[in-house]
Scaffold this motif. Structure first.
Motif, PDB file in Angstrom:
ATOM      1  N   PHE A   1       0.843  -1.194   0.000  1.00  0.00           N
ATOM      2  CA  PHE A   1       0.000   0.000   0.000  1.00  0.00           C
ATOM      3  C   PHE A   1       0.878   1.243   0.000  1.00  0.00           C
ATOM      4  O   PHE A   1       2.028   1.216   0.427  1.00  0.00           O
ATOM      5  CB  PHE A   1      -0.934   0.014   1.223  1.00  0.00           C
ATOM      6  N   VAL A   2       0.306   2.319  -0.524  1.00  0.00           N
ATOM      7  CA  VAL A   2       0.964   3.620  -0.539  1.00  0.00           C
ATOM      8  C   VAL A   2       0.101   4.566   0.283  1.00  0.00           C
ATOM      9  O   VAL A   2      -1.002   4.944  -0.128  1.00  0.00           O
ATOM     10  CB  VAL A   2       1.132   4.166  -1.971  1.00  0.00           C
ATOM     11  N   ALA A   3       0.560   4.906   1.465  1.00  0.00           N
ATOM     12  CA  ALA A   3      -0.130   5.836   2.360  1.00  0.00           C
ATOM     13  C   ALA A   3       0.896   6.427   3.305  1.00  0.00           C
ATOM     14  O   ALA A   3       1.914   5.792   3.601  1.00  0.00           O
ATOM     15  CB  ALA A   3      -1.239   5.133   3.132  1.00  0.00           C
ATOM     16  N   ARG A   4       0.636   7.636   3.785  1.00  0.00           N
ATOM     17  CA  ARG A   4       1.558   8.309   4.692  1.00  0.00           C
ATOM     18  C   ARG A   4       0.780   8.909   5.844  1.00  0.00           C
ATOM     19  O   ARG A   4      -0.352   9.388   5.671  1.00  0.00           O
ATOM     20  CB  ARG A   4       2.331   9.412   3.965  1.00  0.00           C
ATOM     21  N   GLU A   5       1.387   8.893   7.004  1.00  0.00           N
ATOM     22  CA  GLU A   5       0.751   9.499   8.161  1.00  0.00           C
ATOM     23  C   GLU A   5       0.584  11.005   7.944  1.00  0.00           C
ATOM     24  O   GLU A   5       1.493  11.681   7.466  1.00  0.00           O
ATOM     25  CB  GLU A   5       1.588   9.243   9.417  1.00  0.00           C
ATOM     26  N   GLY A   6      -0.595  11.480   8.300  1.00  0.00           N
ATOM     27  CA  GLY A   6      -0.892  12.888   8.123  1.00  0.00           C
ATOM     28  C   GLY A   6      -1.458  13.224   6.755  1.00  0.00           C
ATOM     29  O   GLY A   6      -1.891  14.359   6.523  1.00  0.00           O
ATOM     30  N   LYS A   7      -1.465  12.248   5.822  1.00  0.00           N
ATOM     31  CA  LYS A   7      -1.999  12.477   4.486  1.00  0.00           C
ATOM     32  C   LYS A   7      -3.368  11.817   4.342  1.00  0.00           C
ATOM     33  O   LYS A   7      -3.780  10.996   5.168  1.00  0.00           O
ATOM     34  CB  LYS A   7      -1.039  11.929   3.422  1.00  0.00           C
ATOM     35  N   ALA A   8      -4.064  12.184   3.275  1.00  0.00           N
ATOM     36  CA  ALA A   8      -5.426  11.689   3.060  1.00  0.00           C
ATOM     37  C   ALA A   8      -5.448  10.563   2.042  1.00  0.00           C
ATOM     38  O   ALA A   8      -4.612  10.501   1.128  1.00  0.00           O
ATOM     39  CB  ALA A   8      -6.334  12.825   2.592  1.00  0.00           C
ATOM     40  N   ILE A   9      -6.396   9.646   2.208  1.00  0.00           N
ATOM     41  CA  ILE A   9      -6.670   8.595   1.235  1.00  0.00           C
ATOM     42  C   ILE A   9      -8.151   8.654   0.876  1.00  0.00           C
ATOM     43  O   ILE A   9      -8.959   9.242   1.601  1.00  0.00           O
ATOM     44  CB  ILE A   9      -6.300   7.188   1.774  1.00  0.00           C
ATOM     45  N   ILE A  10      -8.483   8.042  -0.263  1.00  0.00           N
ATOM     46  CA  ILE A  10      -9.851   8.084  -0.781  1.00  0.00           C
ATOM     47  C   ILE A  10     -10.353   6.658  -0.957  1.00  0.00           C
ATOM     48  O   ILE A  10      -9.632   5.797  -1.480  1.00  0.00           O
ATOM     49  CB  ILE A  10      -9.906   8.824  -2.128  1.00  0.00           C
ATOM     50  N   ALA A  11     -11.581   6.403  -0.529  1.00  0.00           N
ATOM     51  CA  ALA A  11     -12.226   5.117  -0.780  1.00  0.00           C
ATOM     52  C   ALA A  11     -12.779   5.115  -2.197  1.00  0.00           C
ATOM     53  O   ALA A  11     -13.527   6.019  -2.587  1.00  0.00           O
ATOM     54  CB  ALA A  11     -13.346   4.885   0.234  1.00  0.00           C
ATOM     55  N   LEU A  12     -12.413   4.111  -2.989  1.00  0.00           N
ATOM     56  CA  LEU A  12     -12.824   4.056  -4.386  1.00  0.00           C
ATOM     57  C   LEU A  12     -14.165   3.342  -4.531  1.00  0.00           C
ATOM     58  O   LEU A  12     -14.386   2.288  -3.920  1.00  0.00           O
ATOM     59  CB  LEU A  12     -11.768   3.320  -5.218  1.00  0.00           C
ATOM     60  N   PRO A  13     -15.059   3.884  -5.356  1.00  0.00           N
ATOM     61  CA  PRO A  13     -16.297   3.163  -5.661  1.00  0.00           C
ATOM     62  C   PRO A  13     -15.987   1.910  -6.463  1.00  0.00           C
ATOM     63  O   PRO A  13     -14.982   1.853  -7.180  1.00  0.00           O
ATOM     64  CB  PRO A  13     -17.108   4.174  -6.473  1.00  0.00           C
ATOM     65  N   GLN A  14     -16.855   0.903  -6.369  1.00  0.00           N
ATOM     66  CA  GLN A  14     -16.525  -0.405  -6.943  1.00  0.00           C
ATOM     67  C   GLN A  14     -16.517  -0.426  -8.461  1.00  0.00           C
ATOM     68  O   GLN A  14     -15.563  -0.902  -9.070  1.00  0.00           O
ATOM     69  CB  GLN A  14     -17.507  -1.462  -6.425  1.00  0.00           C
ATOM     70  N   HIS A  15     -17.559   0.062  -9.096  1.00  0.00           N
ATOM     71  CA  HIS A  15     -17.704  -0.175 -10.534  1.00  0.00           C
ATOM     72  C   HIS A  15     -17.865   1.112 -11.341  1.00  0.00           C
ATOM     73  O   HIS A  15     -18.443   1.088 -12.429  1.00  0.00           O
ATOM     74  CB  HIS A  15     -18.908  -1.085 -10.793  1.00  0.00           C
ATOM     75  N   ARG A  16     -17.373   2.196 -10.837  1.00  0.00           N
ATOM     76  CA  ARG A  16     -17.502   3.467 -11.563  1.00  0.00           C
ATOM     77  C   ARG A  16     -16.289   4.347 -11.269  1.00  0.00           C
ATOM     78  O   ARG A  16     -15.559   4.119 -10.307  1.00  0.00           O
ATOM     79  CB  ARG A  16     -18.786   4.192 -11.155  1.00  0.00           C
ATOM     80  N   PRO A  17     -16.069   5.362 -12.092  1.00  0.00           N
ATOM     81  CA  PRO A  17     -14.961   6.280 -11.831  1.00  0.00           C
ATOM     82  C   PRO A  17     -15.214   7.109 -10.573  1.00  0.00           C
ATOM     83  O   PRO A  17     -16.334   7.207 -10.075  1.00  0.00           O
ATOM     84  CB  PRO A  17     -14.946   7.168 -13.089  1.00  0.00           C
ATOM     85  N   VAL A  18     -14.165   7.718 -10.085  1.00  0.00           N
ATOM     86  CA  VAL A  18     -14.263   8.581  -8.915  1.00  0.00           C
ATOM     87  C   VAL A  18     -15.040   9.847  -9.274  1.00  0.00           C
ATOM     88  O   VAL A  18     -14.826  10.450 -10.327  1.00  0.00           O
ATOM     89  CB  VAL A  18     -12.858   8.958  -8.402  1.00  0.00           C
ATOM     90  N   GLY A  19     -15.976  10.238  -8.394  1.00  0.00           N
ATOM     91  CA  GLY A  19     -16.768  11.432  -8.602  1.00  0.00           C
ATOM     92  C   GLY A  19     -16.430  12.510  -7.589  1.00  0.00           C
ATOM     93  O   GLY A  19     -15.619  12.301  -6.687  1.00  0.00           O
ATOM     94  N   PRO A  20     -17.069  13.689  -7.708  1.00  0.00           N
ATOM     95  CA  PRO A  20     -16.785  14.796  -6.782  1.00  0.00           C
ATOM     96  C   PRO A  20     -17.017  14.424  -5.317  1.00  0.00           C
ATOM     97  O   PRO A  20     -16.258  14.838  -4.442  1.00  0.00           O
ATOM     98  CB  PRO A  20     -17.750  15.896  -7.240  1.00  0.00           C
TER      99      PRO A  20
END
Length: 405
Positions: free
Chosen positions: A295-314
């Motif tokens: 995994f690529v993540a860093r303390e103090g930084k943000a991550i995003i949960a990806l939707p399963q079957h569609r592109p990322v939205g606003p």
């Protein structure tokens, strides 16, 4: 890549595996759900504009030819590079000085393959009539996927896995893979070009015409296309400040494209190999994630949960999780502790895919000083310029500048 090649990296093995699957299936397999070429958008288009020009370039006997792909029966003519440049650049279509002018997105140049694209750039660079067309094309070519300068074989390779034993750099092999005759007819060229524009944020499967109006592009892809339209116009500037702006814009577009590809419902398969996209599920508490893969993540930084079957939205982009701490539990499982305000995103205990929140600034410039000495009544002054802070500091003098005698 052919079956005789023995790859060693996980990415090469991944590529070989999917190309073998395409060979066994008998046709290319989608690599990306989204288009591999974006529409050439701009922030304030002219409502009377009917769509961008699509100019197809080809070469024969050392000469460059251009054809209009929007006419029913294109006819190649020897390229007039001054005219090509005129149709490539966006045009101001409103003369009212009291209002912000409207623009057309400019034209799209399509080259069948890399040798033809390079030939066009060389010809434009040597031509006095082409103006700054060569520098614009080189800037577009520096992008991971240009909306204005399309190399068809490379756009197809970004969109599909070609069956093994066929050459990705051969347009005829792509035609064969899609069941076409190995002939560069305009019908075949249009069909291949349509394929790279299809997907969420692009053309629908039933569309049979090149895009003549901006599709419903996403909140990440549209700013990238808008930035490129302005980049092509700004590429005619030769000042240091202009070149810094160009570099910043190229970086911004690249960051957006990388995020689009890595978060794409199909593109995630490759991104999972090195942890750019990783899967996690709720741990012993609502604010803990358990991760068992790279995994690529860093303390103090943000991550995003990806939707399963569609592109990322606003909404996905705004619903971020802040990484508070990364630790390894006694059983060897990696745990990511998230901010308690983000816990609702992973409620339910089901595995969820994540990606690091993207860094996608748009270059706007910032007040600063350009450290260029000039004479002004015997004193040295530092005139104010709109320069990014990083450039300001990089150019600051390390010793006092003596005044001109």
């Amino acid at each position: 890549m052919t079956d005789q090649t023995t790859p060693t990296s996980r990415f090469a093995l991944f590529e070989q595996s999917w190309r073998r699957k395409a060979r066994d299936q008998g046709s290319p397999i989608e690599r990306l759900a989204m288009p591999s070429v974006l529409y050439p958008a701009i922030s304030r288009p002219d409502p009377m504009f009917s769509g961008p020009d699509f100019l197809f370039v080809s070469r024969k006997g050392g000469k460059l030819y251009v054809s209009d792909l929007l006419v029913d029966r294109p006819h190649p003519v020897v390229a007039d590079l001054a005219r090509v440049a005129e149709r490539f650049y966006s045009a101001n279509t409103e003369q009212d000085r009291d209002r912000r002018p409207k623009y057309t997105p400019g034209g799209v140049i399509v080259a069948p393959d890399r040798p033809t694209a390079d030939f066009l750039v060389r010809k434009a660079d040597r031509s006095e009539d082409a103006g700054t067309l060569a520098s614009s094309l080189m800037l577009a070519d520096a992008l991971p996927a240009s909306s204005r300068f399309v190399v068809l074989t490379e756009a197809l390779a970004r969109k599909f896995f070609l069956p093994a034993a066929l050459d990705e750099d051969s347009l005829e092999d792509w035609m064969e893979a899609f069941g076409m005759r190995r002939t560069r007819t305009f019908a075949n060229l249009r069909s291949l070009l349509l394929m790279v524009y299809r997907g969420p944020g692009g053309l629908d499967a039933q569309d049979r015409h090149l895009p003549d109006a901006e599709p419903n592009m996403g909140s990440v892809s549209r700013p990238a296309a808008v930035s490129e339209s302005y980049l092509m116009g700004a590429s005619r500037g030769r000042s240091l400040e202009g070149q810094c702006s160009q570099f910043s814009t190229v970086t911004s577009i690249t960051n957006r494209w990388d995020f689009l590809v890595n978060s794409d419902p199909l593109g995630r398969r490759a991104a999972e190999l090195d942890g750019r996209v990783f899967t996690a599920q709720s741990g012993i508490s609502p604010t803990t994630l358990q991760v068992t893969s790279p995994f690529v993540a860093r303390e103090g930084k943000a991550i995003i949960a990806l939707p399963q079957h569609r592109p990322v939205g606003p909404r996905d982009l705004s619903d971020t999780l802040t990484v508070e701490e990364i630790a390894v539990s006694p059983d060897g499982t990696t745990e990511i502790r998230i901010n308690h305000r983000s816990a609702h995103v992973v409620a339910g205990g089901q595995p969820v895919q994540f990606i690091a929140a993207p860094f996608m600034p748009s270059y706007m410039g910032a007040p600063g000083k350009k450290w260029t000495a000039r004479e002004s009544e015997g004193t040295v002054t530092a005139p104010v310029r709109q320069v990014p802070l990083a450039i300001t500091l990089a150019g600051a003098p390390t010793a006092p500048v003596a005044a001109a005698a």
